[in-house]
Design a protein around this motif. Structure first.
Motif, PDB file in Angstrom:
ATOM      1  N   LYS A  30       8.394 -42.656  66.836  1.00 45.91           N
ATOM      2  CA  LYS A  30       7.553 -42.502  65.647  1.00 45.91           C
ATOM      3  C   LYS A  30       7.421 -41.010  65.307  1.00 45.91           C
ATOM      4  CE  LYS A  30       3.165 -44.103  63.995  1.00 45.91           C
ATOM      5  NZ  LYS A  30       1.829 -43.969  64.502  1.00 45.91           N
ATOM      6  N   ALA A  31       7.254 -40.184  66.349  1.00 42.77           N
ATOM      7  CA  ALA A  31       7.145 -38.732  66.122  1.00 42.77           C
ATOM      8  C   ALA A  31       8.443 -38.194  65.534  1.00 42.77           C
ATOM      9  CB  ALA A  31       6.821 -38.028  67.442  1.00 42.77           C
ATOM     10  N   LEU A  32       9.573 -38.702  66.065  1.00 38.68           N
ATOM     11  CA  LEU A  32      10.881 -38.259  65.569  1.00 38.68           C
ATOM     12  C   LEU A  32      11.054 -38.682  64.108  1.00 38.68           C
ATOM     13  CD1 LEU A  32      13.658 -37.023  66.200  1.00 38.68           C
ATOM     14  CD2 LEU A  32      14.391 -39.271  67.023  1.00 38.68           C
ATOM     15  N   ARG A  33      10.614 -39.916  63.807  1.00 38.11           N
ATOM     16  CA  ARG A  33      10.735 -40.441  62.440  1.00 38.11           C
ATOM     17  C   ARG A  33       9.927 -39.576  61.465  1.00 38.11           C
ATOM     18  NH1 ARG A  33      10.277 -46.004  63.736  1.00 38.11           N
ATOM     19  NH2 ARG A  33       8.070 -45.992  63.299  1.00 38.11           N
TER      20      ARG A  33
ATOM     21  N   THR B  36      24.630 -44.701  61.244  1.00 37.46           N
ATOM     22  CA  THR B  36      23.906 -45.975  61.390  1.00 37.46           C
ATOM     23  C   THR B  36      23.302 -46.096  62.799  1.00 37.46           C
ATOM     24  OG1 THR B  36      26.043 -47.051  61.789  1.00 37.46           O
ATOM     25  CG2 THR B  36      25.102 -47.325  59.601  1.00 37.46           C
ATOM     26  N   MET B  37      24.009 -45.571  63.796  1.00 37.79           N
ATOM     27  CA  MET B  37      23.433 -45.602  65.150  1.00 37.79           C
ATOM     28  C   MET B  37      22.155 -44.768  65.193  1.00 37.79           C
ATOM     29  SD  MET B  37      26.799 -45.402  67.553  1.00 37.79           S
ATOM     30  CE  MET B  37      26.034 -45.392  69.145  1.00 37.79           C
ATOM     31  N   ALA B  38      22.193 -43.616  64.517  1.00 36.73           N
ATOM     32  CA  ALA B  38      21.000 -42.756  64.472  1.00 36.73           C
ATOM     33  C   ALA B  38      19.870 -43.480  63.752  1.00 36.73           C
ATOM     34  CB  ALA B  38      21.334 -41.441  63.765  1.00 36.73           C
TER      35      ALA B  38
ATOM     36  N   SER C  84      11.225 -37.401  58.361  1.00 36.88           N
ATOM     37  CA  SER C  84      10.652 -37.560  57.017  1.00 36.88           C
ATOM     38  C   SER C  84      10.325 -36.200  56.423  1.00 36.88           C
ATOM     39  CB  SER C  84       9.373 -38.385  57.063  1.00 36.88           C
ATOM     40  OG  SER C  84       9.684 -39.708  57.263  1.00 36.88           O
ATOM     41  N   GLU C  85       9.754 -35.323  57.263  1.00 40.60           N
ATOM     42  CA  GLU C  85       9.426 -33.972  56.774  1.00 40.60           C
ATOM     43  C   GLU C  85      10.690 -33.253  56.342  1.00 40.60           C
ATOM     44  OE1 GLU C  85       5.698 -33.252  59.700  1.00 40.60           O
ATOM     45  OE2 GLU C  85       7.178 -31.643  59.614  1.00 40.60           O
ATOM     46  N   LEU C  86      11.706 -33.389  57.191  1.00 36.99           N
ATOM     47  CA  LEU C  86      12.981 -32.713  56.901  1.00 36.99           C
ATOM     48  C   LEU C  86      13.567 -33.219  55.582  1.00 36.99           C
ATOM     49  CD1 LEU C  86      14.536 -30.709  58.697  1.00 36.99           C
ATOM     50  CD2 LEU C  86      15.913 -32.624  59.495  1.00 36.99           C
ATOM     51  N   LEU C  87      13.483 -34.541  55.405  1.00 32.36           N
ATOM     52  CA  LEU C  87      14.071 -35.129  54.196  1.00 32.36           C
ATOM     53  C   LEU C  87      13.193 -34.902  52.969  1.00 32.36           C
ATOM     54  CD1 LEU C  87      15.638 -38.414  55.608  1.00 32.36           C
ATOM     55  CD2 LEU C  87      16.751 -36.262  55.067  1.00 32.36           C
ATOM     56  N   GLY C  88      12.016 -34.331  53.185  1.00 25.70           N
ATOM     57  CA  GLY C  88      11.203 -33.913  52.037  1.00 25.70           C
ATOM     58  C   GLY C  88      11.729 -32.619  51.444  1.00 25.70           C
TER      59      GLY C  88
ATOM     60  N   ARG D  83      13.215 -47.653  66.297  1.00 25.28           N
ATOM     61  CA  ARG D  83      12.530 -48.145  67.499  1.00 25.28           C
ATOM     62  C   ARG D  83      11.025 -47.932  67.394  1.00 25.28           C
ATOM     63  NH1 ARG D  83      16.332 -45.162  71.346  1.00 25.28           N
ATOM     64  NH2 ARG D  83      18.173 -46.452  71.225  1.00 25.28           N
ATOM     65  N   GLU D  84      10.294 -48.902  67.917  1.00 27.22           N
ATOM     66  CA  GLU D  84       8.841 -48.824  67.803  1.00 27.22           C
ATOM     67  C   GLU D  84       8.226 -48.285  69.090  1.00 27.22           C
ATOM     68  OE1 GLU D  84       6.862 -49.042  65.285  1.00 27.22           O
ATOM     69  OE2 GLU D  84       8.584 -49.413  63.993  1.00 27.22           O
ATOM     70  N   ASN D  85       8.202 -46.971  69.240  1.00 30.53           N
ATOM     71  CA  ASN D  85       7.413 -46.374  70.313  1.00 30.53           C
ATOM     72  C   ASN D  85       6.929 -45.014  69.811  1.00 30.53           C
ATOM     73  OD1 ASN D  85       9.345 -44.248  71.077  1.00 30.53           O
ATOM     74  ND2 ASN D  85      10.617 -45.976  71.729  1.00 30.53           N
ATOM     75  N   GLU D  86       5.986 -44.455  70.498  1.00 29.18           N
ATOM     76  CA  GLU D  86       5.327 -43.249  69.978  1.00 29.18           C
ATOM     77  C   GLU D  86       6.291 -42.081  69.813  1.00 29.18           C
ATOM     78  OE1 GLU D  86       2.272 -43.032  68.682  1.00 29.18           O
ATOM     79  OE2 GLU D  86       2.335 -45.198  68.982  1.00 29.18           O
ATOM     80  N   ARG D  87       7.242 -41.951  70.751  1.00 33.50           N
ATOM     81  CA  ARG D  87       8.167 -40.820  70.676  1.00 33.50           C
ATOM     82  C   ARG D  87       9.095 -40.963  69.455  1.00 33.50           C
ATOM     83  NH1 ARG D  87       7.076 -41.171  76.071  1.00 33.50           N
ATOM     84  NH2 ARG D  87       6.571 -39.173  77.034  1.00 33.50           N
TER      85      ARG D  87
END
Ligand SMILES: Cc1cc2nc3c(=O)[nH]c(=O)nc-3n(C[C@H](O)[C@H](O)[C@H](O)COP(=O)(O)OP(=O)(O)OC[C@H]3O[C@@H](n4cnc5c(N)ncnc54)[C@H](O)[C@@H]3O)c2cc1C
Length: 337
Positions: A241-244, A227-229, A248-252, A235-239
């Motif tokens: 967002k890139a991690l998210r 849950t911490m992860a 997403s790709e990984l979870l695809g 968080r709403e910042n560009e870095r």
């Protein structure tokens, strides 16, 4: 079993023989054991001095059901503070009765600009949070309920102190991401319940209760971590967002997705039981069985919450008479692997 409703526990004392519990109004109760299932602010946990280490909140959100004079855009939205959402509740209360339709209140969730106070949230708090995020509070009025949740993340250092045990949010709190809190609380109860019965009846030694902490503490620790992860990924910042997007790709992919699904649903939980049979520590598969009573699935046999012994060999191969009253023995055939 006796239920005492509407009673507040205001204190407790551990004695040689058990626990004395003081209730508001001056009454008291004595018991051999006490399980504190009294939520994140657990008085039971504090009273026996079990530490609750972890992390203070970095974010808070208001959740409410309210009427609105203006119509917000329904759905989930993001802004610099985090996520907010509006959903129509498909019922209305009229004179204390529920009527289903499309004219009900709106369910609102809004991330607050700053972590809110530890007090009961008000309509004004909700209005201010909405204005900060949306520029308007959509004319909110007539709240049905308002609550605040945070990402406070803490876990009891131990789930047992002598004859006092903890279960549910009293033992662990974390952000609601993934909807995991209630389910791990119920698993705590299922794990502890039968052990407590064994010990109270004198069938098993008190040391059996220590396996409750050994088995359940790592499960909640894992949920605290995921849950911490999850909160960090919001968080709403560009870095971030890139991690998210990378996540997403990984979870695809099939394998990571399977792992994460198993983790969030709790289907990957296993207890360390040592080496032995290759299926030890594995989850019981829900096999299709042929039994004397016709076809059955393994999980049908678990409804009584009693241990089940499946004998795929010759009937009479096991003498379970010493445990017959506690164990369900089923002779079965299974065509699968
Ligand atoms: C927004 C949100 C969404 C969630 N969604 C999910 C989800 O989808 N799935 C999921 O599994 N979990 C979810 N959770 C988590 C879940 O709600 C909690 O983990 C769960 O309610 C904890 O249950 P509990 O019985 O341990 O504690 P609580 O629900 O906190 O119950 C504790 C009870 O003890 C009583 N109590 C406290 N002190 C005393 C006292 N001194 N004397 C007598 N009684 C006392 C309280 O009145 C309360 O009734 C969500 C949480 C939030 C905030």
């Amino acid at each position: 079993m006796t239920f005492y409703r509407g009673c507040e526990v205001i204190g407790l004392a551990r004695t040689e023989a058990g626990v004395d519990v003081t209730l508001s109004g001056g009454r008291s109760l004595c018991s051999d054991f006490l399980v504190g299932c009294d939520g994140g602010h657990s008085l039971v946990r504090k009273s026996v001095g079990i530490e609750f280490p972890g992390w203070d909140p970095t974010t808070s959100s208001l959740l409410a059901e309210v009427e609105m004079t203006e119509q917000p855009e329904l759905g989930i939205h993001r802004n610099a503070f985090g996520i907010h959402s509006f959903g129509k509740v498909m019922y209305e209360m009229r004179n204390g009765e529920i009527f289903y339709g499309d004219g009900g209140p709106v369910r609102v969730m809004v991330t607050e600009q700053h972590v809110g106070p530890n007090s009961q949230p008000t309509l004004r708090d909700l209005s201010e949070a909405l204005i900060a995020v949306c520029g308007t509070d959509y004319g909110i009025h007539s709240p049905i309920w308002i609550s605040r949740f945070t990402n406070t993340t803490r876990q009891a250092a131990s789930y047992r102190k002598g004859r006092v045990l903890l279960a549910g949010d009293a033992a662990h709190v974390h952000a609601p991401d993934g909807g995991q809190g209630l389910q791990i609380g119920l698993q705590d109860a299922a794990n502890l319940g039968w052990k407590l019965v064994q010990v109270v009846k004198g069938t098993s030694p008190e040391s059996l209760l220590d396996t409750y902490n050994t088995e359940r503490h790592p499960v909640a620790a894992h949920v605290l971590r995921n849950t911490m992860a999850s909160v960090a990924l919001r968080r709403e910042n560009e870095r971030t967002k890139a991690l998210r997007e990378s996540m997403s790709e990984l979870l695809g992919m099939e394998e990571p997705r399977r792992r994460f699904t198993a983790m969030i649903s709790g289907l990957d939980i296993h207890y360390e039981l040592g080496k032995g049979h290759p299926m030890l520590e594995c989850r019981m598969p829900d096999l299709d069985l042929s039994t004397r009573n016709g076809p059955l699935r393994v999980l049908d046999l678990m409804h009584d919450a009693r241990p089940v012994l499946l004998n795929f060999g010759d009937p009479g191969g096991f003498d379970i008479s010493p445990w017959g009253h506690r164990l369900l023995l089923v002779y079965a055939k299974c065509d699968g692997p």
